[in-house]
Design a protein around this motif. Structure first.
Motif, PDB file in Angstrom:
ATOM      1  N   UNK A   1      36.544  46.958  36.966  1.00 24.31           N
ATOM      2  CA  UNK A   1      35.275  47.511  37.428  1.00 24.31           C
ATOM      3  C   UNK A   1      35.059  47.296  38.925  1.00 24.31           C
ATOM      4  N   UNK A   2      34.115  48.029  39.470  1.00 26.19           N
ATOM      5  CA  UNK A   2      33.765  47.831  40.875  1.00 26.19           C
ATOM      6  C   UNK A   2      33.049  46.499  41.035  1.00 26.19           C
TER       7      UNK A   2
ATOM      8  N   UNK B   1      46.133  43.136  38.078  1.00 23.64           N
ATOM      9  CA  UNK B   1      45.393  42.415  37.039  1.00 23.64           C
ATOM     10  C   UNK B   1      44.455  41.388  37.666  1.00 23.64           C
ATOM     11  N   UNK B   2      44.903  40.696  38.714  1.00 21.29           N
ATOM     12  CA  UNK B   2      44.036  39.746  39.410  1.00 21.29           C
ATOM     13  C   UNK B   2      42.824  40.453  39.993  1.00 21.29           C
ATOM     14  N   UNK B   3      43.015  41.653  40.545  1.00 19.62           N
ATOM     15  CA  UNK B   3      41.889  42.416  41.081  1.00 19.62           C
ATOM     16  C   UNK B   3      40.863  42.700  39.991  1.00 19.62           C
ATOM     17  N   UNK B   4      41.341  43.091  38.817  1.00 19.69           N
ATOM     18  CA  UNK B   4      40.433  43.370  37.705  1.00 19.69           C
ATOM     19  C   UNK B   4      39.724  42.103  37.235  1.00 19.69           C
TER      20      UNK B   4
ATOM     21  N   UNK C   1      41.950  46.865  48.823  1.00 18.13           N
ATOM     22  CA  UNK C   1      42.129  48.295  48.575  1.00 18.13           C
ATOM     23  C   UNK C   1      41.571  48.670  47.201  1.00 18.13           C
ATOM     24  N   UNK C   2      41.919  47.902  46.190  1.00 14.79           N
ATOM     25  CA  UNK C   2      41.482  48.217  44.829  1.00 14.79           C
ATOM     26  C   UNK C   2      39.992  47.968  44.654  1.00 14.79           C
TER      27      UNK C   2
ATOM     28  N   UNK D   1      37.126  40.961  39.918  1.00 11.17           N
ATOM     29  CA  UNK D   1      35.972  41.866  39.965  1.00 11.17           C
ATOM     30  C   UNK D   1      35.107  41.709  38.722  1.00 11.17           C
ATOM     31  N   UNK D   2      35.737  41.525  37.566  1.00  7.96           N
ATOM     32  CA  UNK D   2      34.981  41.331  36.324  1.00  7.96           C
ATOM     33  C   UNK D   2      34.141  40.069  36.395  1.00  7.96           C
ATOM     34  N   UNK D   3      34.753  38.973  36.863  1.00  6.55           N
ATOM     35  CA  UNK D   3      34.009  37.720  36.982  1.00  6.55           C
ATOM     36  C   UNK D   3      32.885  37.852  38.001  1.00  6.55           C
ATOM     37  N   UNK D   4      33.134  38.567  39.078  1.00 13.40           N
ATOM     38  CA  UNK D   4      32.106  38.805  40.086  1.00 13.40           C
ATOM     39  C   UNK D   4      30.911  39.541  39.483  1.00 13.40           C
TER      40      UNK D   4
END
Length: 282
Positions: A141-142, A73-76, A125-126, A79-82
């Motif tokens: 998202x990427x 969830x942190x990865x998502x 990785x994610x 990435x979303x904020x980025x």
């Protein structure tokens, strides 16, 4: 050298005003600290709101207590904020030393360093687009860059500082110029020991309050409450900078030590500090 502003936590609705003023000024970055069992705004949610209220200024966690959070969830979220900020987000991370935060999150205080290392590996990785596992697909998202948002590591112990080189991130050092240089050197040595090219990004943080006696008293009260758990509140308060000369001197000293950026962290709520600090740094 770049100069950023660390945002106060005691008046969340005022942060939009702080952000807009800083975005119109000479500042490079908005920073926001993290706690769980405390009356502070959640940093990723808040920085997402500030991203929509600003145009160019960077957004940075100082530092996000990553072991308190579920990693996928942190990865998502990161990435979303980025993506939504146009690549303006920096993820500053640390382990967190308050037992109550870990108790509320259901995480183990004693294994937080090991957990952070596992998290950074999985985040990278994610963010690269790889699946979570053999029976689970990618997490989007990427981000804007294949390696994800820029990562800064906060901390003082050798194991924490070694993450700078091991993971290819930068250092966020909340330390006075008198001893920050040693932390910078350890981070740079870690960078070379792990075969990195170039230099790590070095970000220093210093606590400031610029205004009348009431504002300084408000800042001291807020900062003292935040550090009360540590038993070192008075030590921290004694090092709060409250004059233009002291602030300029600290910036110069950090520059001489090779810092790339200095974050002026504010605990006082008066947003006019943004304009006063802009005058100080010219």
């Amino acid at each position: 050298m770049h100069i950023g502003i660390g945002l106060p936590i005691s008046d969340p609705p005022a942060l939009l005003d702080w952000a807009r003023r800083a975005d119109d000024g000479p500042f490079s970055t908005l920073g926001l600290l993290d706690r769980l069992v405390y009356d502070n705004p959640e940093p990723l949610v808040t920085l997402a709101a500030l991203a929509g209220a600003t145009r160019r200024i960077r957004l940075q966690t100082e530092v996000l207590l990553a072991p308190l959070r579920e990693t996928a969830l942190l990865a998502k979220q990161a990435a979303t904020l980025d993506v939504l900020s146009g690549g303006r987000f920096t993820l500053g991370v640390g382990v967190g030393g308050r037992a109550d935060d870990h108790r509320a999150a259901g995480t183990d205080l004693h294994t937080r360093g090991r957990r952070l290392d596992e998290q950074i590996g999985l985040l990278r990785h994610l963010w690269s687009g790889e699946p979570f596992g053999p029976d689970c697909g990618p997490v989007g998202p990427a981000p804007r860059h294949p390696t994800g948002p820029e990562i800064l590591f906060g901390g003082f112990q050798p194991a924490a500082l070694d993450r700078v080189g091991r993971w290819g991130g930068g250092l966020l050092a909340a330390a006075a110029p008198s001893w920050a240089g040693d932390l910078f050197d350890i981070a740079r040595r870690s960078w070379k020991d792990h075969g990195r090219t170039g230099e790590p990004r070095i970000v220093a943080q210093v606590n400031v309050a610029i205004g009348d006696a009431d504002l300084v008293a408000d800042a001291r009260a807020s900062m003292g409450a935040y550090y009360e758990f540590s038993g070192r509140a008075e030590y921290m308060l004694d090092r709060m900078l409250t004059t233009p000369a002291d602030i300029r001197s600290a910036i110069t000293q950090f520059g001489d030590l090779g810092a790339d950026e200095v974050m002026l962290y504010c605990y006082g709520r008066d947003a006019d500090q943004v304009d006063r600090l802009a005058d100080i740094i010219g």
